[in-house]
Design a protein around this motif. Structure first.
Motif, PDB file in Angstrom:
ATOM      1  N   CYS A  56       0.798  -1.233   0.007  1.00 39.50           N
ATOM      2  CA  CYS A  56      -0.070   0.055  -0.033  1.00 39.50           C
ATOM      3  C   CYS A  56       0.889   1.172   0.115  1.00 39.50           C
ATOM      4  N   ALA A  57       0.188   2.384  -0.150  1.00 39.26           N
ATOM      5  CA  ALA A  57       1.143   3.632   0.089  1.00 39.26           C
ATOM      6  C   ALA A  57      -0.055   4.626   0.278  1.00 39.26           C
ATOM      7  N   ILE A  58       0.777   5.624   0.830  1.00 37.51           N
ATOM      8  CA  ILE A  58      -0.343   6.894   1.199  1.00 37.51           C
ATOM      9  C   ILE A  58       0.364   8.218   0.356  1.00 37.51           C
ATOM     10  N   ALA A  59      -0.615   9.109   0.280  1.00 36.84           N
ATOM     11  CA  ALA A  59      -0.115  10.452  -0.483  1.00 36.84           C
ATOM     12  C   ALA A  59      -0.949  11.341  -0.079  1.00 36.84           C
ATOM     13  N   ALA A  60      -0.645  12.544   0.439  1.00 34.24           N
ATOM     14  CA  ALA A  60      -1.220  13.790   0.540  1.00 34.24           C
ATOM     15  C   ALA A  60      -1.339  14.705  -0.627  1.00 34.24           C
ATOM     16  N   GLN A  61      -2.305  14.627  -1.191  1.00 31.20           N
ATOM     17  CA  GLN A  61      -2.609  15.852  -2.562  1.00 31.20           C
ATOM     18  C   GLN A  61      -3.206  17.052  -2.168  1.00 31.20           C
ATOM     19  N   VAL A  74      -8.172  -6.441  -4.458  1.00 33.39           N
ATOM     20  CA  VAL A  74      -8.908  -6.551  -3.260  1.00 33.39           C
ATOM     21  C   VAL A  74      -9.738  -5.468  -2.812  1.00 33.39           C
ATOM     22  N   VAL A  75      -9.482  -4.220  -3.628  1.00 36.09           N
ATOM     23  CA  VAL A  75     -10.241  -3.241  -3.640  1.00 36.09           C
ATOM     24  C   VAL A  75     -11.732  -3.703  -4.075  1.00 36.09           C
ATOM     25  N   ALA A  76     -11.826  -4.067  -5.469  1.00 35.49           N
ATOM     26  CA  ALA A  76     -12.754  -4.605  -5.961  1.00 35.49           C
ATOM     27  C   ALA A  76     -13.690  -5.446  -5.066  1.00 35.49           C
ATOM     28  N   ALA A  77     -12.910  -6.424  -4.692  1.00 33.34           N
ATOM     29  CA  ALA A  77     -13.525  -7.605  -3.864  1.00 33.34           C
ATOM     30  C   ALA A  77     -14.371  -6.904  -2.604  1.00 33.34           C
ATOM     31  N   HIS A  78     -13.868  -5.784  -2.370  1.00 30.01           N
ATOM     32  CA  HIS A  78     -14.350  -5.130  -0.874  1.00 30.01           C
ATOM     33  C   HIS A  78     -14.924  -3.952  -1.068  1.00 30.01           C
ATOM     34  N   HIS A  79     -15.741  -3.603  -2.460  1.00 34.16           N
ATOM     35  CA  HIS A  79     -16.408  -2.596  -2.405  1.00 34.16           C
ATOM     36  C   HIS A  79     -17.431  -2.235  -1.556  1.00 34.16           C
ATOM     37  N   GLU A  80     -18.216  -3.105  -1.183  1.00 35.79           N
ATOM     38  CA  GLU A  80     -19.313  -2.761  -0.189  1.00 35.79           C
ATOM     39  C   GLU A  80     -18.931  -2.174   0.973  1.00 35.79           C
ATOM     40  N   LEU A  81     -17.745  -2.304   1.395  1.00 36.06           N
ATOM     41  CA  LEU A  81     -17.252  -1.712   2.706  1.00 36.06           C
ATOM     42  C   LEU A  81     -16.755  -0.350   2.466  1.00 36.06           C
ATOM     43  N   LEU A  82     -16.626   0.015   1.009  1.00 34.75           N
ATOM     44  CA  LEU A  82     -16.167   1.515   0.909  1.00 34.75           C
ATOM     45  C   LEU A  82     -17.101   2.496   0.424  1.00 34.75           C
ATOM     46  N   ALA A  83     -18.412   2.319   0.933  1.00 38.17           N
ATOM     47  CA  ALA A  83     -19.452   3.031   0.499  1.00 38.17           C
ATOM     48  C   ALA A  83     -19.333   4.407   0.988  1.00 38.17           C
ATOM     49  N   GLY A  84     -19.478   5.394   0.118  1.00 42.44           N
ATOM     50  CA  GLY A  84     -19.225   6.690   0.615  1.00 42.44           C
ATOM     51  C   GLY A  84     -17.917   7.272   0.382  1.00 42.44           C
ATOM     52  N   ILE A  85     -17.026   6.407  -0.062  1.00 39.40           N
ATOM     53  CA  ILE A  85     -15.594   6.840  -0.216  1.00 39.40           C
ATOM     54  C   ILE A  85     -15.292   6.856  -1.632  1.00 39.40           C
ATOM     55  N   ASP A  86     -14.531   8.008  -1.998  1.00 38.04           N
ATOM     56  CA  ASP A  86     -14.402   8.129  -3.399  1.00 38.04           C
ATOM     57  C   ASP A  86     -13.095   7.039  -3.829  1.00 38.04           C
ATOM     58  N   ASP A 103     -12.028   0.789  10.901  1.00 38.03           N
ATOM     59  CA  ASP A 103     -12.451  -0.734  10.778  1.00 38.03           C
ATOM     60  C   ASP A 103     -12.310  -1.394   9.592  1.00 38.03           C
ATOM     61  N   HIS A 104     -13.239  -0.493   8.553  1.00 35.72           N
ATOM     62  CA  HIS A 104     -13.227  -1.317   7.130  1.00 35.72           C
ATOM     63  C   HIS A 104     -11.946  -1.059   6.505  1.00 35.72           C
ATOM     64  N   LEU A 105     -11.286  -0.193   6.924  1.00 35.23           N
ATOM     65  CA  LEU A 105     -10.024   0.015   5.952  1.00 35.23           C
ATOM     66  C   LEU A 105      -8.998  -1.061   6.685  1.00 35.23           C
ATOM     67  N   LYS A 106      -9.210  -1.382   7.921  1.00 36.44           N
ATOM     68  CA  LYS A 106      -8.379  -2.467   8.465  1.00 36.44           C
ATOM     69  C   LYS A 106      -8.647  -3.912   7.739  1.00 36.44           C
ATOM     70  N   VAL A 107      -9.972  -4.047   7.312  1.00 36.15           N
ATOM     71  CA  VAL A 107     -10.290  -5.464   6.745  1.00 36.15           C
ATOM     72  C   VAL A 107      -9.966  -5.471   5.437  1.00 36.15           C
ATOM     73  N   LEU A 108      -9.762  -4.060   4.750  1.00 38.18           N
ATOM     74  CA  LEU A 108      -9.177  -4.014   3.406  1.00 38.18           C
ATOM     75  C   LEU A 108      -7.762  -4.395   3.162  1.00 38.18           C
ATOM     76  N   LEU A 109      -7.085  -3.806   4.386  1.00 39.57           N
ATOM     77  CA  LEU A 109      -5.521  -3.912   4.506  1.00 39.57           C
ATOM     78  C   LEU A 109      -5.056  -5.384   4.729  1.00 39.57           C
ATOM     79  N   LYS A 110      -5.973  -6.151   5.635  1.00 38.12           N
ATOM     80  CA  LYS A 110      -5.673  -7.598   5.884  1.00 38.12           C
ATOM     81  C   LYS A 110      -5.888  -8.350   4.775  1.00 38.12           C
ATOM     82  N   ALA A 111      -7.048  -7.932   4.131  1.00 42.63           N
ATOM     83  CA  ALA A 111      -6.975  -8.847   2.863  1.00 42.63           C
ATOM     84  C   ALA A 111      -5.944  -8.743   1.817  1.00 42.63           C
TER      85      ALA A 111
END
Length: 122
Positions: A56-61, A74-86, A103-111
């Motif tokens: 993963c990576a983090i960037a401040a735009q 992994v992002v595609a497989a967990h789209h339901e956790l990401l509602a409301g996020i661009d 908590d949803h981001l933790k699930v995504l990162l673990k996956a």
């Protein structure tokens, strides 16, 4: 994309302030908690993490903080956790007022970490 000419994650963070600093630090703490053996560094002008390859990576735009998660499947497989996020293919974008569902981001990162580990073992 805003790329910073820095050599270390500490230098990257020291260049931030306000809401971007808060979000970046929250993401860094989350990665350290969820994947403690991930190696933090600078790659592509942003804070990056290696764990059996690029994790993963983090960037401040200018207008948001990006959290890139690999592999993109992994992002595609967990789209339901990401509602409301661009969300892009592998990028989650958080503006100043975007809720931070840690908590949803933790699930995504673990996956993502598990997927990288599985690929590395194959």
């Amino acid at each position: 994309m805003v790329q910073r000419a820095v050599a270390t994650p500490l230098e990257y963070v020291e260049a931030l302030d306000g809401w971007q600093l808060d979000k970046v630090q929250t993401l860094r703490r989350m990665v350290a908690e969820v994947v403690p053996d991930a190696v933090e560094g600078i790659k592509w002008g942003m804070i990056s993490y290696e764990h059996a390859g690029d994790l993963c990576a983090i960037a401040a735009q200018k207008q948001y903080v990006s959290f890139y998660v690999m592999p993109t499947s992994v992002v595609a497989a967990h789209h339901e956790l990401l509602a409301g996020i661009d969300v892009g293919k592998s990028c989650l974008r958080f503006k100043k007022t975007t809720p931070f569902p840690i908590d949803h981001l933790k699930v995504l990162l673990k996956a993502a970490a598990e997927a990288k580990k599985t690929c590395a073992e194959s």
